[in-house]
Design an enzyme around this catalytic site. Sequence first.
Site, short mmCIF file in Angstrom:
data_model
loop_
_atom_site.label_atom_id
_atom_site.label_comp_id
_atom_site.label_asym_id
_atom_site.label_seq_id
_atom_site.Cartn_x
_atom_site.Cartn_y
_atom_site.Cartn_z
N ASP A 109 0.80 -1.23 0.00
CA ASP A 109 0.00 0.00 0.00
C ASP A 109 0.82 1.27 0.00
O ASP A 109 1.87 1.33 0.65
CB ASP A 109 -0.87 0.05 1.27
CG ASP A 109 -2.07 -0.83 1.12
OD1 ASP A 109 -2.89 -0.53 0.25
OD2 ASP A 109 -2.16 -1.81 1.87
N ASN A 124 -9.16 -4.58 -7.90
CA ASN A 124 -8.35 -3.53 -8.54
C ASN A 124 -8.75 -3.23 -9.99
O ASN A 124 -8.36 -2.20 -10.54
CB ASN A 124 -6.85 -3.88 -8.50
CG ASN A 124 -6.22 -3.67 -7.13
OD1 ASN A 124 -5.24 -4.32 -6.77
ND2 ASN A 124 -6.78 -2.76 -6.34
N GLU A 134 -0.07 -12.87 12.69
CA GLU A 134 0.23 -11.65 13.45
C GLU A 134 0.25 -10.47 12.49
O GLU A 134 0.82 -10.55 11.40
CB GLU A 134 1.60 -11.78 14.14
CG GLU A 134 1.68 -12.88 15.17
CD GLU A 134 0.86 -12.57 16.42
OE1 GLU A 134 0.72 -11.39 16.79
OE2 GLU A 134 0.34 -13.54 17.02
N SER A 166 -5.51 -7.06 -6.83
CA SER A 166 -6.66 -7.75 -6.23
C SER A 166 -7.80 -7.88 -7.23
O SER A 166 -7.82 -7.18 -8.25
CB SER A 166 -7.15 -6.97 -5.00
OG SER A 166 -7.89 -5.84 -5.41
#
Length: 219
Positions: free
Chosen positions: A2, A50, A185, A47
């Site tokens: 990003d 997108n 995580e 994605s």
Amino acid sequence: MDGNGRWAQKRGLQRLLGHREGYRTLKKVLLAASDMGIGCLTAYGFSVENWRRPEAEVGGLMTLIEEAAKAELRDLKKNNVRCRVSGRLGEVPERTRNALQAMAVETASNTGIVFNLAINYGGRAEIVDAVKALVRGGVPEEEVTEELISRHMYSPDIPDPDLMIRTAGEMRWSNFLLWESAYTELYVTEKTWPEFDAQELQKAVDSFQSRTRKFGGVV
Ligand code: FPP
């Protein structure tokens, strides 16, 4: 990855130049991850959502991915990187698809870090595709288990991710590895993807290593 767009716009550049810089970052971070002994790195390159971006950006990204897959093949081989692709590749332009498939085929016997590139990938789409495969196979209800569903994901041989890094301060999943990241995580950094580097990767790994993982149990 990003923040490519924001990185470019802040500098008065076109968004595509941000993606180009993002590609350079990806190469550096992949080699750093390999040096650190990380077994697998999955990068979200495009994605299923997108396609909603302006045509020029979508076309530019597809060309960039194709060029990168061709240009990096030699270095990927030299660095013993094994490349994979996750996503609905059938809907990707032929030239990009061919370059990605060649990259996977020609590095298949490498034994180093696995580099998994998510292209035309969606977490929900992946689950839908797995369910369709089960239905097609006529799997009886009592045989449907988490393990069986995992085996029908795009890359069943790749372990669930230990750590997910989000750049540019984004605090959401954005449809990425929804099934696989049940116990992953999370690490969020304000750095945009083009600003991310080996040192930032080390910070993320240090943060990961300081955590206690309980997988729903107790320590
Ligand atoms: C998200 O940032 C980034 C993308 C949708 C594209 C990622 C693609 C690359 C880094 C190109 C290189 C890829 C390969 C495989 C060579 P954004 O555009 O949403 O940025 P923004 O949030 O600042 O607008």
